[in-house]
Design an enzyme around this catalytic site. Structure first.
Site, PDB file in Angstrom:
ATOM      1  N   PRO A 148       0.841  -1.207   0.000  1.00 12.15           N
ATOM      2  CA  PRO A 148       0.000   0.000   0.000  1.00 12.15           C
ATOM      3  C   PRO A 148       0.873   1.252   0.000  1.00 12.15           C
ATOM      4  O   PRO A 148       1.928   1.293   0.633  1.00 12.15           O
ATOM      5  CB  PRO A 148      -0.800  -0.115   1.302  1.00 12.15           C
ATOM      6  N   SER A 153       5.760   9.374   2.557  1.00 14.81           N
ATOM      7  CA  SER A 153       6.612  10.138   3.476  1.00 14.81           C
ATOM      8  C   SER A 153       7.318   9.273   4.519  1.00 14.81           C
ATOM      9  O   SER A 153       8.103   9.785   5.310  1.00 14.81           O
ATOM     10  CB  SER A 153       5.767  11.191   4.207  1.00 14.81           C
ATOM     11  N   SER A 218       4.955  15.401   8.984  1.00 13.35           N
ATOM     12  CA  SER A 218       4.766  15.052   7.573  1.00 13.35           C
ATOM     13  C   SER A 218       3.387  15.430   7.055  1.00 13.35           C
ATOM     14  O   SER A 218       3.022  15.050   5.936  1.00 13.35           O
ATOM     15  CB  SER A 218       4.965  13.548   7.389  1.00 13.35           C
ATOM     16  N   PHE A 219       2.609  16.164   7.840  1.00 10.32           N
ATOM     17  CA  PHE A 219       1.194  16.426   7.570  1.00 10.32           C
ATOM     18  C   PHE A 219       0.907  16.796   6.119  1.00 10.32           C
ATOM     19  O   PHE A 219      -0.034  16.299   5.506  1.00 10.32           O
ATOM     20  CB  PHE A 219       0.726  17.560   8.492  1.00 10.32           C
ATOM     21  N   THR A 223      -0.824  10.647   4.480  1.00 11.24           N
ATOM     22  CA  THR A 223      -2.249  10.334   4.391  1.00 11.24           C
ATOM     23  C   THR A 223      -2.781   9.710   5.674  1.00 11.24           C
ATOM     24  O   THR A 223      -2.023   9.176   6.487  1.00 11.24           O
ATOM     25  CB  THR A 223      -2.518   9.356   3.245  1.00 11.24           C
ATOM     26  N   THR A 230       1.192   3.280  10.579  1.00 12.75           N
ATOM     27  CA  THR A 230       2.464   3.434  11.283  1.00 12.75           C
ATOM     28  C   THR A 230       2.321   3.943  12.720  1.00 12.75           C
ATOM     29  O   THR A 230       3.318   4.257  13.357  1.00 12.75           O
ATOM     30  CB  THR A 230       3.390   4.394  10.515  1.00 12.75           C
ATOM     31  N   GLY A 234       0.698  13.321  16.321  1.00 19.40           N
ATOM     32  CA  GLY A 234       0.689  14.677  15.795  1.00 19.40           C
ATOM     33  C   GLY A 234       1.186  15.674  16.818  1.00 19.40           C
ATOM     34  O   GLY A 234       1.302  15.369  18.008  1.00 19.40           O
ATOM     35  N   TYR A 487      12.585  13.397  20.889  1.00 12.99           N
ATOM     36  CA  TYR A 487      12.790  13.399  19.440  1.00 12.99           C
ATOM     37  C   TYR A 487      14.179  13.959  19.159  1.00 12.99           C
ATOM     38  O   TYR A 487      14.451  15.128  19.462  1.00 12.99           O
ATOM     39  CB  TYR A 487      11.705  14.266  18.800  1.00 12.99           C
TER      40      TYR A 487
END
Length: 566
Positions: A148, A153, A218-219, A223, A230, A234, A487
């Protein structure tokens, strides 16, 4: 039930948006440093790269690529074309290259070097779930592989075909399935097709006064289906939750039928099949529709900036906020290294703004702060005027108790403007022969400081091993009652073996996560990139259960094989 207005027929293949084949985003958009006077000196000091020397590498030329020939037979392509139409079945080299990799640093280094060991053999663009079902049934019957594809991204190696795959590989692009189908205003539930890109999804919801509130880095180019596959998070997950919290129902096409998870508030129906699908990276089937929790657009939204004397004070404040009655939409704090980076990427201040900034730094010095240790924080508030005012008042009280200082909404507005631009810096560095990449983890509050220190130590050892100066920086985000996400961004100038050097640094950071009590990934997924550490993360028995699930659900290994676990 209400159905959003301005519904159109299914999107044409020509209208499906893809990023440029060699990098992030679209052609003509990129990072520039000329209007940021502090950036070039910062990079020179951090990794020894002279930005004024210009680009060191040639801009990728598609004509130089050697793309493996498609192994799809004319007969099989004809079968797929009979399902979706000839114009929605493509085998040209450019389309196949676009669908070969995601956008990790490893992906971009290989694509720029023309290293394409295995590409999808055919790309199909179904218009609806029925066509997805027919594609899957035909592909499984032909013993083909189905991968798929959403926005492309992914940075965990979840998209690429295995280099040794001998079967025909079908990239099933969901880009035409991009509509909000229905909104239930009483429940705040929206049925959405899985191929909807972030901006298109939010635009459709916003027209009817709703938001999903899910804004990953990656907004712009990812999708809904990819977020689910994944286990995405956000920037406003503190309020709206991670994608696993937002997803309430699912439709997943498998060989011979559709898995349907109804949207109910909660259920005691055995192990959660919904949870099995979330994070499955295409191994259990193709997600075609998601029912998500949506919220009314807030009356007011504000991002306020704060400075803390050091990371210890800042993390302690973030923990207290998470434990309190405050419900901010964003809680983020950068460590000293990332704070310095953020200041270096700011445009030159002039006039009153410059005087205010100079005065603030002088004030902090008088208070005994070291400007090399201070940390920048962003905290977001949403709701009606009274709610936002009260929430900010409570946060300000906690910030003061931890020796922080508020600096207003100006920096927060800049954060909002730049929040989706960071990936462009990676391409900018690659153009100049340097690496810039990210890894993220999550851990309990009690272990965050240890994880942070362990990663820095591991990165420094790795830089010493490869013989190059390197940089690491970090921010804390996505707060939970028990802990938070850390992060990390790391950078260095390539030597003679870019991917070999990258592997040394990346492996060191990932291992430090595990050794210090964190997880291998908070929201980027597993794919191929993080799979080597999965057993250390979820135990040998955990891997055995996961392998058993994939093996039983897909005995022929047709759905995105070898991702997460081999």
């Amino acid at each position: 039930m209400t159905e959003p207005t301005d519904r159109t027929d299914a999107t044409r293949t020509d209208d499906v948006k893809h990023m440029k084949w060699w990098g992030w985003g679209v052609e003509g958009v990129g990072f520039r440093h000329e209007d940021k006077p502090g950036f070039a000196p910062f990079v020179q000091k951090a990794i020894g790269l002279d930005l004024w020397a210009g680009e060191r590498t040639e801009r990728p030329d598609f004509s130089r690529l050697r793309v493996p020939a498609s192994t799809a037979s004319e007969e099989f392509v004809a079968v797929l074309s009979g399902i979706v139409g000839a114009g929605n079945t493509v085998v040209d080299d450019l389309s196949r290259v676009v669908h070969t990799y995601g956008k990790s640093l490893r992906d971009l280094v290989r694509i720029r070097a023309g290293e394409i060991a295995r590409s999808p053999d055919v790309i199909v663009y179904p218009a609806d779930e029925a066509e997805v079902q027919s594609i899957i049934d035909a592909s499984v019957e032909a013993d083909a592989v189905i991968i798929p594809f959403g926005g492309g991204s992914n940075i965990a190696g979840s998209l690429e075909p295995h280099m040794d795959e001998s079967r025909v590989v079908v990239s099933l692009d969901l880009g035409r399935l991009n509509r909000v189908l229905e909104i239930d205003p009483d429940s705040g539930l929206a049925r959405v097709q899985a191929g909807a890109l972030g901006p298109d999804l939010e635009a459709q919801l916003n027209r009817d006064g709703w938001t999903m509130g899910h804004f990953p880095d990656s907004f712009t180019h990812s999708t809904l289906g990819g977020w689910v596959a994944t286990r995405s998070s956000g920037m406003q997950s503190d309020k709206y939750g991670d994608i696993a919290d937002i997803v309430k129902g699912l439709r997943v096409v498998r060989a011979g039928g559709v898995l349907v998870i109804r949207a109910v508030p909660s259920a005691s129906t055995g192990p959660s099949v919904r949870e099995m699908v979330v994070g499955s990276e295409g191994r259990l089937g193709v997600i075609t529709e998601v029912t998500v929790q949506v919220h009314r657009l807030p009356e007011k939204r504000a991002i306020h900036a704060y400075f803390f004397k050091n990371l210890d004070h800042g993390l302690a404040a973030m923990q207290k906020i998470a434990e309190s009655d405050v419900s901010p939409s964003v809680t983020r704090i950068s460590d000293a290294h990332e704070t310095a980076f953020s200041l270096a990427t700011s445009k030159e201040s002039k006039g009153i703004q410059k005087k205010a900034q100079t005065g603030l730094m002088a004030y902090l010095k008088r208070r005994g702060w070291s400007l090399d240790e201070m940390c920048l924080s962003f905290i977001g508030f949403e709701g009606d005027e009274a709610h936002v005012k009260r929430q900010k008042s409570l946060v300000d009280r906690i910030v003061r108790k931890h020796h922080g200082i508020g600096v207003g909404k100006g920096p927060g507005a800049l954060y909002d403007q730049k929040k989706f631009d960071t990936p462009y810096i990676r391409d900018f560095l690659l153009d100049r022969g340097a690496a810039g990449d990210v890894s993220e983890t999550a851990g309990p509050w009690s272990k965050l400081r240890g994880i942070h220190a362990a990663v820095y130590e591991a990165a420094d050892r790795a830089y010493e091993k490869i013989g190059h100066a390197g940089w690491a920086m970090s921010h804390m985000s996505h707060s939970y009652h028990s802990g938070a996400c850390l992060y990390f961004t790391f950078a260095f100038v390539f030597g003679d073996d870019p991917l070999g050097e990258y592997d040394i640094v990346k492996r060191a950071i990932q291992q430090a996560f595990i050794d210090a009590g964190g997880t291998i990934s908070h929201h980027h997924g597993v794919g191929l990139e993080h799979a080597p550490w999965l057993e250390e993360d979820i135990s040998t028995e955990g891997v055995a259960i996961m392998s058993g699930l994939f093996g039983a659900a897909d005995p022929g290994g047709n759905f995105n094989p070898r991702k997460i676990v081999v």
